[in-house]
Design an enzyme around this catalytic site. Structure first.
Site, PDB file in Angstrom:
ATOM      1  N   ASP A 144      55.797  38.712 -37.996  1.00  0.00           N
ATOM      2  CA  ASP A 144      56.427  38.074 -36.849  1.00  0.00           C
ATOM      3  C   ASP A 144      55.611  38.363 -35.591  1.00  0.00           C
ATOM      4  OD1 ASP A 144      59.306  36.858 -36.144  1.00  0.00           O
ATOM      5  OD2 ASP A 144      58.672  38.191 -34.533  1.00  0.00           O
ATOM      6  N   ILE A 145      55.454  37.340 -34.757  1.00  0.00           N
ATOM      7  CA  ILE A 145      54.693  37.522 -33.518  1.00  0.00           C
ATOM      8  C   ILE A 145      55.548  38.305 -32.519  1.00  0.00           C
ATOM      9  CG2 ILE A 145      53.548  36.342 -31.610  1.00  0.00           C
ATOM     10  CD1 ILE A 145      53.064  33.979 -33.496  1.00  0.00           C
ATOM     11  N   GLU A 172      58.422  31.783 -35.085  1.00  0.00           N
ATOM     12  CA  GLU A 172      57.195  32.572 -34.991  1.00  0.00           C
ATOM     13  C   GLU A 172      57.119  33.575 -36.143  1.00  0.00           C
ATOM     14  OE1 GLU A 172      59.775  32.666 -32.996  1.00  0.00           O
ATOM     15  OE2 GLU A 172      60.235  34.697 -32.318  1.00  0.00           O
TER      16      GLU A 172
END
Lengths: 556, 130
Positions: free
Chosen positions: A426-427, A469
């Site tokens: 995950d960003i 994201e």
């Protein structure tokens, strides 16, 4: 959101076991119901009940971890639904097909049989960066700002770039180092079509060894036609997204790395089958032959073909019948079928087409004709397939597809006793990227991460965009320690990527959680554990990779 | 619309396996307060007292199916405007439109993932409220 309590998995597992126990008798009872229905002169009450049972099964089997049963049930449900709602007694053909779908369903192994994907030997994680460093791209455009910006992007994807403002500079450069591809603006300072003329010159001087990609401000028919005539391999209208351009560049510069086309040759004459097989193999395709049509479904499940090449006249079952049989299975509806026959009667050929054939090749056929007919179809079908299963922004697998793939790979891993890891990635603080720089920039960040993953992971890995994201990755044949190393490298390299917007430069980091099949044995458990590990990574200050703790969280 | 948070769900499903999984998904994973009923008839007897924020219905059930249960529930004064969702396998777009025309705010596809069902319900709820 609420953090799930630790006993959820155990409770779900218990339900799953109960469900699995009930499943075989349930499937048997469906077959019984069908038999009663067939013998009863079509009693509508029984038909409705069977429809309802199939509907329920279609809706529940996957929830309990039996996606194949769910799928088959859904096929059968779809058929009987039409009969029941239209109050129409089916004819013999569809009836038989329905019956065999049910039989197939009841023969389904519980726990679920492995989905049909060919086995691929483990490949090491290649340092793909090194491969790409050899690729030099020439950019020819009078617009230096554009060229520089494009150059920066291509650098991020490990291409080297040389910028030329006009044809003279390109000529000089070409005399030096060979390019892997040339990106040319259709219009140059000299004239509106100077780029096209220049490309034509290159093609006539060097042949087609340099792929040429056109960029242009115009998307009208005339401009595109000029580009095609000048030998352009691709055409992008400014402003364009970098990801599709890089994809195209990858294809054009690394053609030889494409997976071989998978072809199934069906011919009752074994020696003829071998002959065609040899021809196609020489062209780099991967070919399976089948001389007994009755084994078509196991063969398809094993070989996972992208195209079927079939003889028309076979003793037990004609090619036409076989084509129809294949077409009646929803999941094989899209697979190209090409007939090979000495039949020259056009009427009969059309008949074959109606049965579901895509093309009709007449024997004897030259190897060049055979190879190009087959290649063209497979290539197009690959493109269509991509559109169906891939996320449009990143080109990665869609949410449902990556989950499906996880289930497939888990059953393969358990069958083969191979390691397997699942990664949730995950960003970090993605919302602030969107808030500070806008969604366009946010999209660019997502796409860059997608590209980086594609470059650093193996062809045999599966990468999906899980949601906004969030990314999910299936790493088959990969033990936990190696997975951790690989994902850590992705994390480090991504944090080193420099993004810019309105002259502001910024970097972005990611967090990841990894769970391994050695510790978690069902797709659901692995998924859950990787998710938990991702949370742990987020709670640990982000920009890090966490392994799922293992047995501790499993309550059996 | 008020900013009322989703807490109480009236859930109607005839299939015991699915009921059990959904109950875990909604109660344990999602933290909702659930009134689980096995048929439309049963739902009608308990719905008013339970006063749900949301009605979640299976479509295909023996006896009263989901749509007719919803219509009957709408007759109860306190439930005339309560948000409702259907759950069903493989709904075609026109079917989804049909369910929405019956007053459902959305349709949840079966099979569902027990770990994400609550999030899905909550997301639809918030979208509806927002």
């Amino acid at each position: 959101m609420n953090t799930p309590k630790p006993d959820i998995q155990a409770r779900l597992q218990a339900l799953r076991e109960v469900y699995a126990k009930q499943l075989p008798p349930k499937l048997q009872s469906l077959v019984k119901m069908w038999e009663t229905l067939s013998e009863s002169n079509w009693n509508w009450d029984i038909a409705s009940e069977l429809y309802r049972e199939l509907h329920t099964l279609a809706g529940s089997a996957s929830t309990f971890g039996f996606p194949e049963i769910g799928q088959q049930a859904s096929i059968a449900e779809h058929m009987i639904k039409i009969w029941v709602t239209e109050h129409r007694v089916p004819e013999t053909g569809p009836r038989q097909q329905f019956g065999s779908t049910l039989k197939q369903l009841s023969a389904e192994q519980v726990p679920v049989r492995c989905a049909p994907v060919s086995d691929i030997a483990p490949t090491p994680f290649a340092d793909t960066k090194k491969d790409n460093e050899q690729h030099l791209i020439y950019i020819v455009d009078s617009d230096e700002i554009f060229s520089n910006e494009l150059g920066v992007h291509l650098n991020q994807f490990d291409y080297r770039v040389h910028i030329c403002k006009n044809s003279g500079e390109l000529d000089a450069a070409m005399a030096g180092e060979e390019a892997a591809a040339i990106i040319i603006s259709v219009a140059l300072a000299e004239s509106e079509l100077a780029g096209a003329v220049l490309a034509q010159g290159i093609k006539s001087r060097y042949g087609s060894q340099f792929p040429i990609i056109f960029v242009s401000n115009h998307s009208d028919f005339e401009s595109r036609l000029h580009a095609v005539r000048a030998g352009g391999d691709a055409y992008f209208v400014k402003p364009f997204d970098i990801a599709p351009l890089v994809d195209r560049l990858d294809q054009l510069t690394k053609n030889e790395q494409q997976d071989p086309y998978r072809i199934l040759v069906v011919d009752d004459d074994q020696s003829l089958a071998n002959h065609y097989s040899l021809l196609l193999q020489e062209a780099g395709m991967s070919v399976t032959t089948l001389s007994e049509p009755q084994n078509i479904f196991p063969a398809m499940a094993d070989a996972c073909p992208e195209l079927i090449l079939m003889d028309v006249f076979m003793p037990r079952c004609s090619g036409l019948e076989l084509a129809k049989l294949i077409r009646q299975q929803d999941n094989y509806l899209g697979i190209p079928i090409v007939f090979l026959s000495s039949e020259t009667n056009q009427k009969k050929q059309f008949m074959a087409m109606r049965m579901g054939a895509d093309d009709f090749l007449t024997k004897p056929i030259t190897s060049a004709h055979l190879i190009s007919s087959v290649s063209i179809r497979v290539e197009r079908s690959r493109i269509l397939n991509t559109l169906m299963v891939k996320d449009s922004l990143t080109g990665l697998l869609k949410h449902t597809k990556i989950k499906e793939q996880l289930a497939i790979e888990v059953s393969r891993a358990s069958r083969k006793h191979n390691p397997l890891c699942f990664v949730m990635l995950d960003i970090d603080h993605f919302k602030s990227v969107n808030d500070n720089y806008g969604h366009m920039v946010g999209d660019r960040v997502i796409k860059s991460l997608a590209r980086l993953l594609q470059q650093q992971l193996r062809k045999t890995d599966f990468i999906g965009r899980y949601g906004g994201e969030e990314f999910a990755i299936v790493l088959p044949d990969c033990p936990l320690e190696q997975a951790t190393q690989v994902i850590n490298r992705v994390r480090e390299d991504f944090s080193a990527l420099c993004f810019s917007h309105n002259r502001q430069e910024f970097t972005v980091t990611v967090s990841a959680g990894i769970a391994s099949f050695a510790q978690y044995h069902t797709p659901e458990d692995i998924n859950y554990a990787a998710d938990e590990a991702l949370y742990a990574a987020k709670n640990n200050g982000r920009n890090c990779v966490k392994k799922a703790e293992g047995n501790k969280e499993i309550i059996q | 619309m008020d900013s009322h948070e989703l807490q109480r769900i009236l859930y109607v499903e005839d299939e015991p396996d699915i009921r059990a999984v959904a109950q875990i998904a909604l109660e344990v994973v999602g933290g909702f307060i659930l009134n689980v009923t096995a048929s439309g008839e049963e739902a009608l007897t308990t719905a008013e007292a339970f006063a749900p924020d949301l009605i979640l219905l299976d479509v295909m059930m023996p006896g009263m199916d989901g749509p007719s249960t919803l219509l009957a529930l709408r007759e109860i004064p306190g439930l005339a405007n309560t948000a409702a969702m259907f759950m069903t396998a493989k709904a075609q777009p026109q079917e989804i439109e049909h369910f929405k025309s019956l007053g459902a705010i959305d349709v949840i596809a079966k099979p569902f993932d027990p770990m994400t069902l609550s999030d899905q319900v909550r997301a639809i709820w918030q979208q509806h409220r927002g």
